[in-house]
Design an enzyme around this catalytic site. Structure first.
Site, short mmCIF file in Angstrom:
data_model
loop_
_atom_site.label_atom_id
_atom_site.label_comp_id
_atom_site.label_asym_id
_atom_site.label_seq_id
_atom_site.Cartn_x
_atom_site.Cartn_y
_atom_site.Cartn_z
N ARG A 88 46.38 43.72 38.57
CA ARG A 88 44.95 43.85 38.36
C ARG A 88 44.54 45.22 37.83
O ARG A 88 43.36 45.44 37.58
CB ARG A 88 44.23 43.61 39.69
N ARG A 127 32.37 27.37 46.23
CA ARG A 127 33.77 27.16 46.65
C ARG A 127 33.90 27.28 48.17
O ARG A 127 33.30 28.15 48.79
CB ARG A 127 34.63 28.23 45.97
P1 AMP Z 1 42.10 36.87 45.12
O1 AMP Z 1 42.43 35.90 46.19
O2 AMP Z 1 43.17 36.99 44.10
O3 AMP Z 1 40.73 36.62 44.53
O4 AMP Z 1 42.02 38.32 45.83
C1 AMP Z 1 41.07 38.59 46.84
C2 AMP Z 1 40.94 40.08 47.06
O5 AMP Z 1 42.21 40.63 47.48
C3 AMP Z 1 40.58 40.90 45.84
O6 AMP Z 1 39.17 40.90 45.58
C4 AMP Z 1 41.09 42.28 46.25
O7 AMP Z 1 40.25 42.89 47.21
C5 AMP Z 1 42.40 41.94 46.95
N1 AMP Z 1 43.54 41.88 45.98
C6 AMP Z 1 44.33 40.81 45.70
N2 AMP Z 1 45.25 41.12 44.77
C7 AMP Z 1 45.04 42.42 44.45
C8 AMP Z 1 45.64 43.33 43.54
N3 AMP Z 1 46.66 42.97 42.75
N4 AMP Z 1 45.16 44.59 43.48
C9 AMP Z 1 44.14 45.00 44.26
N5 AMP Z 1 43.51 44.20 45.13
C10 AMP Z 1 43.94 42.92 45.24
#
Ligand code: AMP
Length: 215
Positions: A88, A127
């Site tokens: 990310r 969702r």
């Molecule tokens: P997601 O389920 O992929 O939408 O991730 C949910 C939350 O987890 C994000 O909004 C971030 O706070 C954290 N997160 C997940 N993956 C990452 C990453 N690669 N880098 C930084 N934060 C992450």
């Protein structure tokens, strides 16, 4: 084969990533799922990550790089892996390239899921997610039991704290500021990026994603 799924929150990359992983016969790793499970279990990692996640901010890169390194060196990942939600930031992309090279691999393809902002907001704000297995749903209400859940006991559907309107807006801002530059980084470093139109029905997007990995 290492596949990276890139795209804004709500673009369906997690759900489609499951199909891509199944078609390739490799596991899928979602850093979001790893972090949410850690937060639920109140481990030091989870407690550190929770505040960032609830606000829709990114968890610091060193934490993510640690998870990524551990995940890539696990024996079940020998054939490859689909990475959902990582990378990310540009430092994460650099870190992944380094960790992959250390084990004699590289990122083979980046699937870039694209969709209009209004559609993302509509999807995320309606969702719900299973509190046990984290499967996301559209059009099902919080509090319902997830009858098909494979966990014991079966999970209940919840609204993720970061699927509240303010957090959704912040996540989209964060995506544009911190994750979009990753696309340019892969382009500049000769990465194999395939753009996937993530609008349309599940089956349509699935067909595009599978085609992009040669299935
Ligand atoms: P997601 O389920 O992929 O939408 O991730 C949910 C939350 O987890 C994000 O909004 C971030 O706070 C954290 N997160 C997940 N993956 C990452 C990453 N690669 N880098 C930084 N934060 C992450």
């Amino acid at each position: 084969m290492i596949v990276v799924l890139l795209g804004p929150p709500g673009s369906g990359k997690g759900t489609q990533g499951e199909r891509v992983a199944a078609a390739l016969g490799v596991p899928k790793i979602s850093t979001g799922d790893v972090l949410r499970a850690a937060a639920k279990a109140a481990t030091p990692l989870g407690l550190e990550a929770k505040g960032y996640m609830d606000r829709g901010d990114l968890v610091p890169d060193p934490v993510i790089l640690g998870i990524m390194k551990e995940a890539l060196s696990a024996p079940e990942q020998a054939k490859g892996v689909v990475l959902d939600g990582v990378v990310r930031t540009v430092p994460q992309a650099e870190g992944l390239a380094r960790v992959a090279a250390e084990i004699g691999k590289r990122v083979d393809v980046v699937l870039l899921f694209g969709i209009a902002d209004e559609e993302l907001v509509a999807r995320l704000s309606s969702r719900t997610t299973c509190g046990a297995c984290q499967t996301p749903f559209a059009g099902r209400q919080p509090g319902e039991t997830h009858a098909e859940c494979t966990a014991t006991p079966k999970g209940t559907l919840v609204r993720r704290a970061d699927d509240e309107p303010e957090s959704i807006r912040n996540r989209l801002r964060v995506y544009k500021a911190q994750t979009e530059p990753v696309v340019a980084w892969y382009r500049a470093s000769g990465g194999n990026i395939v753009a996937i139109d993530a609008s349309g029905t599940f089956a349509e997007v699935e067909a595009r994603a599978l085609r992009a990995v040669g299935r």
